[in-house]
Design a protein around this motif. Structure first.
Motif, mmCIF file in Angstrom:
data_model
loop_
_atom_site.group_PDB
_atom_site.id
_atom_site.type_symbol
_atom_site.label_atom_id
_atom_site.label_comp_id
_atom_site.label_asym_id
_atom_site.label_seq_id
_atom_site.Cartn_x
_atom_site.Cartn_y
_atom_site.Cartn_z
ATOM 1 N N ALA A 141 -19.647 61.431 -28.412
ATOM 2 C CA ALA A 141 -19.104 61.396 -29.772
ATOM 3 C C ALA A 141 -19.348 62.719 -30.485
ATOM 4 O O ALA A 141 -18.452 63.249 -31.166
ATOM 5 C CB ALA A 141 -19.726 60.244 -30.554
ATOM 6 N N ALA A 142 -20.553 63.271 -30.342
ATOM 7 C CA ALA A 142 -20.868 64.539 -30.997
ATOM 8 C C ALA A 142 -20.003 65.674 -30.455
ATOM 9 O O ALA A 142 -19.418 66.457 -31.221
ATOM 10 C CB ALA A 142 -22.352 64.863 -30.809
ATOM 11 N N LEU A 143 -19.898 65.761 -29.124
ATOM 12 C CA LEU A 143 -19.093 66.826 -28.526
ATOM 13 C C LEU A 143 -17.609 66.623 -28.847
ATOM 14 O O LEU A 143 -16.881 67.589 -29.109
ATOM 15 C CB LEU A 143 -19.308 66.844 -27.014
ATOM 16 N N GLY A 144 -17.157 65.368 -28.827
ATOM 17 C CA GLY A 144 -15.764 65.094 -29.141
ATOM 18 C C GLY A 144 -15.425 65.476 -30.565
ATOM 19 O O GLY A 144 -14.346 66.039 -30.833
ATOM 20 N N PHE A 145 -16.319 65.201 -31.507
ATOM 21 C CA PHE A 145 -16.074 65.554 -32.909
ATOM 22 C C PHE A 145 -15.971 67.067 -33.076
ATOM 23 O O PHE A 145 -15.103 67.557 -33.812
ATOM 24 C CB PHE A 145 -17.181 64.998 -33.791
ATOM 25 N N LEU A 154 -10.851 60.773 -35.256
ATOM 26 C CA LEU A 154 -12.258 60.430 -35.055
ATOM 27 C C LEU A 154 -12.449 58.941 -34.820
ATOM 28 O O LEU A 154 -13.167 58.536 -33.901
ATOM 29 C CB LEU A 154 -13.091 60.884 -36.250
ATOM 30 N N TRP A 155 -11.812 58.081 -35.628
ATOM 31 C CA TRP A 155 -12.048 56.647 -35.502
ATOM 32 C C TRP A 155 -11.485 56.099 -34.203
ATOM 33 O O TRP A 155 -12.050 55.169 -33.625
ATOM 34 C CB TRP A 155 -11.462 55.927 -36.711
ATOM 35 N N ARG A 156 -10.372 56.648 -33.723
ATOM 36 C CA ARG A 156 -9.844 56.225 -32.420
ATOM 37 C C ARG A 156 -10.836 56.578 -31.312
ATOM 38 O O ARG A 156 -11.036 55.795 -30.382
ATOM 39 C CB ARG A 156 -8.502 56.895 -32.154
ATOM 40 N N MET A 157 -11.457 57.750 -31.426
ATOM 41 C CA MET A 157 -12.434 58.168 -30.431
ATOM 42 C C MET A 157 -13.640 57.233 -30.436
ATOM 43 O O MET A 157 -14.103 56.767 -29.382
ATOM 44 C CB MET A 157 -12.883 59.602 -30.708
ATOM 45 N N LEU A 158 -14.161 56.918 -31.628
ATOM 46 C CA LEU A 158 -15.329 56.055 -31.718
ATOM 47 C C LEU A 158 -15.011 54.634 -31.249
ATOM 48 O O LEU A 158 -15.851 53.977 -30.623
ATOM 49 C CB LEU A 158 -15.842 56.028 -33.159
ATOM 50 N N ALA A 183 -25.988 54.421 -23.785
ATOM 51 C CA ALA A 183 -25.941 54.587 -25.241
ATOM 52 C C ALA A 183 -26.099 56.057 -25.607
ATOM 53 O O ALA A 183 -25.401 56.574 -26.496
ATOM 54 C CB ALA A 183 -27.028 53.738 -25.901
ATOM 55 N N PHE A 184 -27.027 56.731 -24.940
ATOM 56 C CA PHE A 184 -27.220 58.166 -25.178
ATOM 57 C C PHE A 184 -25.959 58.939 -24.818
ATOM 58 O O PHE A 184 -25.530 59.835 -25.558
ATOM 59 C CB PHE A 184 -28.402 58.666 -24.341
ATOM 60 N N ALA A 185 -25.337 58.592 -23.684
ATOM 61 C CA ALA A 185 -24.116 59.278 -23.250
ATOM 62 C C ALA A 185 -22.994 59.100 -24.265
ATOM 63 O O ALA A 185 -22.246 60.039 -24.559
ATOM 64 C CB ALA A 185 -23.681 58.755 -21.882
ATOM 65 N N LYS A 186 -22.870 57.901 -24.830
ATOM 66 C CA LYS A 186 -21.846 57.663 -25.839
ATOM 67 C C LYS A 186 -22.087 58.504 -27.083
ATOM 68 O O LYS A 186 -21.154 59.084 -27.660
ATOM 69 C CB LYS A 186 -21.813 56.176 -26.220
ATOM 70 N N GLN A 187 -23.333 58.574 -27.537
ATOM 71 C CA GLN A 187 -23.660 59.373 -28.718
ATOM 72 C C GLN A 187 -23.355 60.848 -28.481
ATOM 73 O O GLN A 187 -22.788 61.527 -29.343
ATOM 74 C CB GLN A 187 -25.127 59.188 -29.086
ATOM 75 N N LEU A 188 -23.731 61.328 -27.303
ATOM 76 C CA LEU A 188 -23.491 62.730 -26.990
ATOM 77 C C LEU A 188 -21.997 63.013 -26.885
ATOM 78 O O LEU A 188 -21.501 64.027 -27.381
ATOM 79 C CB LEU A 188 -24.203 63.096 -25.688
#
Length: 213
Positions: A29-33, A64-68, A22-27
């Motif tokens: 997402a932040a870096l991808g954005f 962004l939404w495709r990434m999430l 879960a932490f990896a996904k959040q991180l």
């Protein structure tokens, strides 16, 4: 710029509260954005986990939404060796840029061969080594049966203070070994607890190492 983020989605990453995955996904997402805002060519890919579809190549805030959606679909169901997952990635992706590996580096075959594949690509490599609070400071006592979540290997032991002290020394050697391996090869390394607020990690440690500006 090619901006790749690789998440090692093995069963061991689905551990802790919050889980390392879960932490990896959040991180990611932040870096991808951040990459999308910079108009980079962004690709996030799961290694060793199940994926509903191949990882998309993204560009621009509208992606962004495709990434999430892709991140939400990552599940820790398969246990592909880290080296195999990274080798497969390297054979399919070329070009200069940045690759960020988010992993607990817990592979019984070791992480060294996997990182050598990335280093051979001649791109900037960042390793974010994620461990859970329960791994950093285990709160265990008594007679226990420990079951490996990946290969179901069983170990029975009695938890004592000397045993926990030995564990902490072994863990410190593991973390220091990974840090030194990366430093000798020009790879940026950061160790983070899965309890670390993602915004703090991005704004401080990763900014200092040049990944975020």
């Amino acid at each position: 710029l090619h901006f790749f983020t690789l998440i090692y989605a093995s069963a061991s990453m689905d551990f802790g509260e919050p889980s390392k995955l879960a932490f990896a996904k959040q991180l990611a997402a932040a870096l991808g954005f951040i990459g999308l805002c910079r108009a980079d060519r962004v690709k996030i890919e799961a290694l060793g986990g199940s994926r509903a579809r191949p990882a998309p190549v993204l560009r621009g805030r509208k992606s962004l939404w495709r990434m999430l959606e892709y991140l939400d679909g990552i599940r820790p169901e398969l246990n592909v060796p880290l080296a195999d997952g990274i080798r497969d990635f390297c054979l399919r992706n070329t070009g200069k840029g940045i690759v960020v590996l988010i992993s607990d580096l817990m592979d019984k075959n070791g992480y060294e061969a996997a990182l050598r594949w990335l280093i051979a690509q001649r791109i900037d490599v960042y390793v974010i080594h994620v461990l859970s609070p329960a791994e950093l400071k285990p709160d265990l006592q008594g007679d226990l049966k420990l079951v490996d979540c990946e290969d179901r290997d069983v170990t029975e032991l009695t938890i004592s203070r000397p045993l926990l002290d030995r564990y902490e020394k072994t863990l410190a050697a593991f973390v220091n070994g990974a840090r030194e391996f990366c430093a000798r090869r020009g790879v940026s390394y950061v160790m983070a607890s899965s309890q670390t607020p993602v915004e703090d990690l991005v704004a401080t440690y990763l900014r200092k190492r040049g990944l975020v500006r």
